[in-house]
Design a protein around this motif. Structure first.
Motif, PDB file in Angstrom:
ATOM      1  N   CYS A  76       4.882   8.475  10.584  1.00 60.66           N
ATOM      2  CA  CYS A  76       5.723   8.856  11.703  1.00 60.66           C
ATOM      3  C   CYS A  76       7.167   8.395  11.467  1.00 60.66           C
ATOM      4  O   CYS A  76       8.119   9.137  11.705  1.00 60.66           O
ATOM      5  N   ILE A  77       7.303   7.187  10.981  1.00 64.04           N
ATOM      6  CA  ILE A  77       8.638   6.668  10.689  1.00 64.04           C
ATOM      7  C   ILE A  77       9.298   7.559   9.642  1.00 64.04           C
ATOM      8  O   ILE A  77      10.486   7.893   9.741  1.00 64.04           O
ATOM      9  N   LEU A 114      17.049   6.446  14.745  1.00 63.07           N
ATOM     10  CA  LEU A 114      15.887   5.722  15.255  1.00 63.07           C
ATOM     11  C   LEU A 114      14.913   5.396  14.130  1.00 63.07           C
ATOM     12  O   LEU A 114      14.260   4.352  14.146  1.00 63.07           O
ATOM     13  N   GLY A 115      14.848   6.295  13.150  1.00 62.64           N
ATOM     14  CA  GLY A 115      14.010   6.027  11.991  1.00 62.64           C
ATOM     15  C   GLY A 115      14.476   4.764  11.278  1.00 62.64           C
ATOM     16  O   GLY A 115      13.673   3.898  10.917  1.00 62.64           O
ATOM     17  N   LEU A 116      15.772   4.653  11.108  1.00 64.14           N
ATOM     18  CA  LEU A 116      16.327   3.447  10.483  1.00 64.14           C
ATOM     19  C   LEU A 116      16.004   2.211  11.310  1.00 64.14           C
ATOM     20  O   LEU A 116      15.650   1.164  10.790  1.00 64.14           O
ATOM     21  N   CYS A 133       5.585   4.287  20.478  1.00 66.01           N
ATOM     22  CA  CYS A 133       4.222   4.114  20.002  1.00 66.01           C
ATOM     23  C   CYS A 133       4.233   3.380  18.656  1.00 66.01           C
ATOM     24  O   CYS A 133       3.454   2.453  18.432  1.00 66.01           O
ATOM     25  N   VAL A 134       5.108   3.810  17.773  1.00 66.63           N
ATOM     26  CA  VAL A 134       5.228   3.160  16.468  1.00 66.63           C
ATOM     27  C   VAL A 134       5.589   1.691  16.648  1.00 66.63           C
ATOM     28  O   VAL A 134       5.006   0.796  16.031  1.00 66.63           O
ATOM     29  N   HIS A 135       6.521   1.481  17.530  1.00 65.75           N
ATOM     30  CA  HIS A 135       6.962   0.121  17.812  1.00 65.75           C
ATOM     31  C   HIS A 135       5.788  -0.733  18.276  1.00 65.75           C
ATOM     32  O   HIS A 135       5.582  -1.858  17.819  1.00 65.75           O
ATOM     33  N   THR A 136       4.993  -0.154  19.178  1.00 67.58           N
ATOM     34  CA  THR A 136       3.841  -0.894  19.703  1.00 67.58           C
ATOM     35  C   THR A 136       2.828  -1.160  18.603  1.00 67.58           C
ATOM     36  O   THR A 136       2.302  -2.270  18.489  1.00 67.58           O
ATOM     37  N   ILE A 137       2.567  -0.148  17.776  1.00 69.94           N
ATOM     38  CA  ILE A 137       1.574  -0.322  16.715  1.00 69.94           C
ATOM     39  C   ILE A 137       1.989  -1.448  15.774  1.00 69.94           C
ATOM     40  O   ILE A 137       1.159  -2.240  15.335  1.00 69.94           O
ATOM     41  N   TYR A 138       3.265  -1.542  15.520  1.00 71.97           N
ATOM     42  CA  TYR A 138       3.712  -2.614  14.639  1.00 71.97           C
ATOM     43  C   TYR A 138       3.831  -3.952  15.367  1.00 71.97           C
ATOM     44  O   TYR A 138       3.963  -4.987  14.738  1.00 71.97           O
ATOM     45  N   SER A 139       3.817  -3.929  16.692  1.00 77.21           N
ATOM     46  CA  SER A 139       3.912  -5.198  17.420  1.00 77.21           C
ATOM     47  C   SER A 139       2.549  -5.850  17.579  1.00 77.21           C
ATOM     48  O   SER A 139       2.424  -7.055  17.542  1.00 77.21           O
TER      49      SER A 139
END
Lengths: 1144, 142
Positions: A340-341, A355-357, A320-326
């Protein structure tokens, strides 16, 4: 091995973390055939690899006897197969059983079949030849009424299936998409996914069915179709934007827990499905605000719903985080995602920290402050015992590098580099260090030292670009002369000192770099005489560990230094030593040196100091030889023939079919390969064997000197020889220097106020301040360090790059304009423009749209003019004639419906479109049919990617139409892009309506008619239908293919379908140029190369089927030889070419 | 996308090897050895992910067995880590308290389980009930 069994047995109760103890003796539970049990037990009981090998070989030979015995029943065969699988799994070859596995799948009953299929799927791979034998079985099973058989067939198809046999099963699998059982539908979708992976164009036509699968009532089938969509959207997201709504709805339902409980995993609703959907959304929303807005809600909900109950929710959160930043950014969501990160990074669980990194790495360029927030954690991770964490941290640091922290970060990377042994990591890391060093180096010394470390560690595994870039940077220099000089001097000094280290070992690549730099720039040193440099190089040359490629570099360097040296006995020794070298390349270089050495004046002229960047003028035509050649010819010498011609003639004399005319000979022109910036080779034009190879050499020799080898077939490009030597740790001086630098850097930096903390803490703080310098808000300018060119110390004058970006830009322009073109030429200006048109003008000549139409002024005049022409129908309007085609490409219906934009904007769009169309070649307008009411005319527009057929329906004066429709009948050999019949709601008298169809070839043909009908309804009468047809020739779909001669050679070999044709001609020798011209103009072939009496041409059949033509003049005509990847194409082309040539 | 699935024990004995990418036999053996070398040296306190050539390996250890899935670098690590666990849970149900020996002697059944749960390099079925239903149906044929 027995101890393993013991261990396993003791481990039994604990095998599962949550498993209950006491599973009972496992072996007893397992119903296996005794032979298999015996085998497994036997193998497990053995203690050495050797014994295992013996036992398995024994087993295999007994199996071999059994399976090949004709009396073996299928039941026994099944058991044998299982044992064979076991042997294969342990790594022994059981290939004798493959064919029997296929037989078993073919003949066995359900159970045996299953084992057969399993064995096949484990034994064979996609391109295994035996797999073809399975196709029939699969087809049969796909048609079976037994569900299990169908399932098995679908499973095997989704695992391994020969690409070329896809058409055999495709219709059957398509049928299965309608099957009543969800498991069948689901497997069918996955089989199609597999086909899409291995042969995407074979399943292009069933995209509609994929949509159906997406809407399937069963969640599993829908989920399976997402695999296909993810893949397709990855390739081209723009085509699927309309599905965004559906994906969002599905995700909403999943997140909201609307799916059957079956799909829950530890009470989380269908986590994998969620992840898949999130990935798709991320791709769809990338750089697209409108699409992104559709998904903000559901992304927010996903974040909220993913309560941290189980590991798998972290997986969803991460995605989800990945998507939000994409997707297109939304600050609210970004804030939540950043939080979240934080949770990930600070988590005590190592996986989550990692994964946080990873997430930080992904977002850090967008949001560097986030890295700043977590700097202490990052510092800790830098020293983490898990190398994977360390590595990811370095990756993160790499992204935040700027000119202020580069020394510290590069030092950390070098530390890691010295510890790692894995080639992939070394290659990757070395590339990054070189990049950072080039971009942000604070000073010359640091740069050279760092690059030294890169070369000595990366050595022969690193990407060759690194060394060539480095040399180019040195040679081309920067804007500042003194700076350049300093850098070069430093490099020379550093290399000389490195060479003085006793027993040091350097990778070949590094030595090559050194020898080039020493050869070019050691003149800059005042205290070092060229003789001494030559001595050092000679010492290296005599060492055993030097590859012959490096030797060539070294000799080239010596050659460059020789004119500067007064006298050197070393050069003479070198000549003595290497003129007898067995290596032809080395020997050639030595001979060049020898001859030049005899004439110092020539040598000085030839090898001027510091001229590596000057362009070299080469008389490529070898005109200075003309006199000699003429003299020889007059004395009766045979004229020179190029190598490939000689070879071909020789072969034809031997009456041997030569299938590979280009494979060997054409590579001879490839010796210009610019792979290494080696020393200058003098032989390139002097000993160059023909004028035509020289032609290739016309321009600059620059850095990329010509290296070559004399091979069997002539001059060949010298391959980068891969010296296999392992590299050792870099010599001590490097490290010292680097750490010194580090210290300096540390002291230069303003130290952060340090609280009273432990020493370790202080160190960390110090490190943090040096690492994250330039990231804070006070130095915002540096935040985008990567994009910031000004901060680059070594701004390379990279012409190549500029050219590339130029290309990219123009490519973008192209796509932009073609994006504009399809639509938006909407209603309103339709009204204006059509009103403006002189009626009955459909058959008139065509003029390009006057630019005055596109002026803003004239745009504002438009309505007035419109009215004018309305009143004065017969008066010639300002915009006389009818070329105001309003093109209606496929999507126009939708686009025109939403035409609410201001008129001016539309006109602008229209103008860019019209401008573009004028660039394309078009045919003359032809009237195709007419009656008392309408006249229909058409013309072809030969676009680069398709054939556009444009029909315009002009209404005659005094007749008003209620509606007009155009239908194109489907044709066998080509497809028109799908478009519902264009519809014109109402046409006023005297207006023109234009329809546009894209045509693509399905299979080659020579002539074909495209027919259709236009129907209209007049206000006063009933509906009328007019039929018409247009002739299309293959030539309408042929476009030139611009390739190089080398590519031609490669392609030629790869094509299997060929056709030869002889055309008789009266004067063949003179005919070639004219024939080529004809082919170029009439058939639209691209002339790749002309050599003597041969010509190479290339074209492509739309969309992209290449075809090659080799034509050669012989005694009584022209021999044409076609090759293509498409079987039918050469035939059709040959016909067209013959027609063209004979017609001319 | 999954490139291969491996189950190995601590000594490096292959218990299952399923390939979703084309490798020749020598390459397969090399990969098996490399994976073993990469995975077994890792501490329990380390992450469950390793970079591997151009891919990455997601692995999980159950008693003496390593379950390894090799996927693309861009794939979601945790999703595959959980997929492994899901797979092991299914095995546990199917074999009623699974242990290494179950897998050793019934390796061909394990392949069937793999085929039910993973297909064409993707996760096909994640619902344990559905997988087990299908497996029992197949079992009843015997």
């Amino acid at each position: 091995m027995s101890d393993i069994v013991e261990r396993t047995l003791t481990a039994l109760p604990g095998l599962f973390l949550q498993g209950q103890p006491g599973g009972g003796p496992a072996a007893a539970k397992a119903p296996f055939s005794s032979r298999l049990g015996g085998l497994v037990r036997g193998v497990t009981a053995l203690t050495s690899k050797h014994e295992e090998e013996k036992l398995i070989q024994q087993e295999l030979s007994s199996l071999k006897a059994t399976v090949s015995a004709p009396t073996t029943t299928l039941k026994t065969m099944k058991e044998c197969m299982v044992r064979l699988i076991y042997c294969e799994m342990l790594g022994y070859d059981a290939s004798f059983g493959y064919i029997h596995a296929i037989k078993l799948a073919q003949q066995g009953n359900l159970l045996e079949k299953r084992v057969g299929y399993l064995a096949v799927s484990l034994f064979l791979h996609e391109s295994h030849e035996l797999l073809l034998l399975l196709v029939n079985t699969v087809v049969k099973d796909l048609q079976s009424t037994n569900l299990v058989e169908v399932c098995m067939a679908l499973t095997i198809v989704s695992q391994i299936f020969p690409r070329e046999m896809i058409p055999a099963v495709l219709p059957l699998i398509e049928d299965k998409l309608q099957h009543s059982k969800e498991i069948i539908r689901r497997k069918a979708v996955l089989a199609l996914y597999k086909f899409h992976l291995i042969a995407p164009n074979q399943v292009q036509h069933i995209h509609v069915k994929f949509r159906k699968a997406l809407c399937d009532r069963d969640v599993g089938v829908m989920a399976a179709s997402l695999h296909i969509y993810l893949r397709m959207i990855k390739e081209n997201s723009s085509g699927y934007k309309d599905l965004t709504g559906s994906f969002v709805t599905i995700l909403k339902q999943v997140v909201g827990g609307k799916l059957p409980v079956d799909f829950n995993y530890h009470n989380v609703p269908a986590p994998w499905l969620q992840i898949q959907l999130l990935r798709i959304l991320g791709l769809l929303g990338k750089d697209d605000q409108r699409t992104s807005e559709l998904m903000y809600d559901v992304l927010d909900e996903s974040l909220r719903r993913a309560e941290l109950s189980h590991n798998v929710t972290y997986a969803i959160l991460f995605e989800c985080v990945h998507t939000i930043y994409s997707v297109y950014p939304k600050s609210e969501l970004l804030e939540k995602a950043a939080k979240c990160i934080g949770k990930f990074v600070l988590s005590p669980k190592i996986n989550l920290k990692y994964l946080g990194l990873k997430a930080l790495t992904y977002v850090v360029q967008r949001d560097p402050t986030l890295a700043l927030q977590h700097q202490m954690t990052i510092i800790e991770c830098l020293d983490h015992p898990d190398p994977i964490i360390k590595r990811e941290t370095l990756e993160l640091l790499y992204r935040i590098t700027n000119s202020q922290n580069v020394t510290v970060i590069v030092q950390k990377m070098l530390e890691y580099l010295h510890q790692s042994k894995e080639e992939y990591i070394i290659v990757n890391l070395v590339g990054k260090i070189a990049e950072l060093a080039e971009k942000y180096a604070p000073d010359n010394a640091w740069f050279i030292q760092t690059m030294n470390a890169v070369f000595s560690v990366g050595g022969d595994v690193m990407h060759p670009d690194i060394s060539s870039n480095f040399l180019r940077l040195l040679a081309e220099g920067f804007d500042d002369e003194t700076e350049d000089r300093q850098l070069r001097v430093y490099a020379v000094q550093s290399y000389l000192s490195l060479l003085d280290v006793e027993n040091a070992f350097y990778p070949q690549r590094f030595l090559q770099v050194m020898s080039w730099v020493l050869g070019e720039y050691s003149y800059l040193l005042d205290n070092e005489k060229p003789e001494e440099v030559i001595n050092r190089l000679f010492k290296l040359l005599m060492s055993d560990s030097i590859s012959s490629e490096t030797k060539a570099w070294l000799i080239a360097a010596v050659t460059k230094l020789t004119p500067q040296a007064q006298t050197s006995s070393t050069v003479e020794r070198l000549i003595q030593e290497f003129t007898v070298s067995l290596d032809t390349c080395v020997r050639q270089h030595t001979f060049e040196l020898k001859h030049l050495h005899e004439n110092v004046e020539v040598m000085k002229n030839l090898l001027p100091v510091n001229k590596s960047c000057e362009d070299l003028v080469v008389d490529a035509s070898l005109s200075f030889l003309d006199g000699y050649v003429a003299e020889r010819l007059s004395q009766g010498a045979a004229p020179y023939k190029p190598h490939h011609q000689r070879q071909e003639e020789k072969l034809s004399q031997e009456k041997v079919l030569n299938f590979e005319p280009y494979g060997l000979s054409f590579s001879s022109s490839g010796f210009t390969g610019r792979q290494s910036p080696a020393g200058i080779s003098l032989g390139s034009d002097i000993s160059g064997n023909s004028a035509e190879t020289g032609l290739k050499e016309t321009n600059s020799l620059k850095l990329e000197g010509v290296k070559k080898l004399w091979g069997k077939e002539g001059y060949l490009p010298k391959k980068e020889s891969k010296a296999g030597e392992e590299m050792e740790a870099s010599p001590a001086p490097l490290e010292n220097a680097v750490s010194e630098n580090m210290d300096q850097a540390g002291t230069r930096r303003d130290q952060a106020p340090v609280l009273a903390q432990s020493k370790e803490e202080k160190e960390k703080q110090l490190l943090a301040s040096s690492l994250f310098v330039g990231l804070g808000s006070e130095s915002q300018i540096n935040l985008l360090g990567k994009a910031d060119n000004v901060s680059h110390k070594f701004r390379r004058k990279s012409k190549v790059k500029e050219a590339k970006s130029g290309e990219a830009a123009s490519a973008r322009d192209l796509t932009c304009s073609s994006l504009h073109s399809p639509s938006h030429v909407a209603h309103e200006e339709n009204d204006y423009l059509t009103a403006l048109q002189d009626r009955g003008s459909a058959e008139a000549e065509e003029f390009p749209l006057g630019s005055e139409l596109l002026d803003p002024e004239s745009v504002s005049e438009l309505p007035v003019v419109g009215k004018l022409s309305d009143c004065a129908l017969s008066a010639p309007s300002l915009f006389a004639d009818s070329d105001m085609e309003v093109f209606h490409p496929p999507s126009s219906a939708a686009a025109s419906a939403s035409a609410a934009a201001p008129v001016t904007a539309e006109i602008a769009l229209a103008s860019s479109f019209l401008e573009e169309t004028t660039e394309d070649v078009r045919s003359g307008r032809v009237e195709v049919c007419s009656d008392e009411t309408v006249t229909m005319s058409s013309y072809k527009l030969w676009k680069d990617d398709c054939l556009l057929m444009v029909w315009s329906v002009a209404t005659k004066s005094g007749s008003e139409l209620k509606s007009a429709n155009l239908d194109i009948f489907p044709a066998e050999n080509f497809k028109t892009s799908e478009q519902p019949g264009c519809c014109l709601p109402a046409a006023e008298a005297g207006s023109t309506k234009t329809f546009q169809y894209r045509l693509q070839v399905e299979r080659p043909f020579t002539e074909e008619t495209l027919s259709g009908s236009v129907s209209y309804q007049r206000v006063d009468t009933h509906a009328v239908q007019l039929e018409f047809s247009v002739n299309l020739s293959l030539l309408d779909f042929i476009r030139p293919l611009k390739i190089s001669t080398e590519d031609f050679g490669k392609l030629w070999l790869s094509f299997a379908n060929d056709v030869k044709q002889n055309i008789k001609m009266s004067e063949p020798q003179a005919a070639l140029p004219s024939a080529l011209k004809t082919l170029q103009e009439k058939v639209r072939l691209h002339v790749v190369d002309v050599r003597g009496n041969e010509g190479l041409l290339a074209c492509r059949l739309l969309p992209s089927t290449p075809s090659l033509l080799h034509c050669r003049v012989h005694a009584d005509g022209l021999a044409l030889w076609f090759r293509s990847s498409c079987p039918a194409l050469p035939d059709c082309l040959s016909y067209q070419c013959q027609k063209a040539i004979e017609g001319s | 996308m999954i490139r291969f699935i491996l189950i190995q024990n601590r000594a490096g004995k292959t218990r299952l090897a399923k390939w979703y990418m084309q490798f020749d036999d020598d390459e397969k053996q090399k990969l098996i050895e490399e994976v073993h070398a990469v995975v077994t040296v890792r501490d329990a306190k380390h992450t469950n992910f390793v970079e591997f050539r151009n891919f990455k390996i997601i692995y999980r250890r159950y008693a003496g067995l390593y379950f390894c899935i090799c996927v693309d670098v861009s794939d979601n690590n945790l999703a595959y880590l959980e997929a492994i666990h899901n797979f092991v849970e299914v095995l546990n149900e199917y074999f009623h308290n699974v242990c290494e020996l179950d897998l050793v002697f019934n390796f061909y059944k394990v392949y069937t389980v793999v085929d039910e749960m993973f297909l064409a390099g993707e996760i096909r079925e994640t619902s344990q009930t559905k997988v087990l239903k299908q497996l029992l149906m197949l079992q009843s044929l015997e």
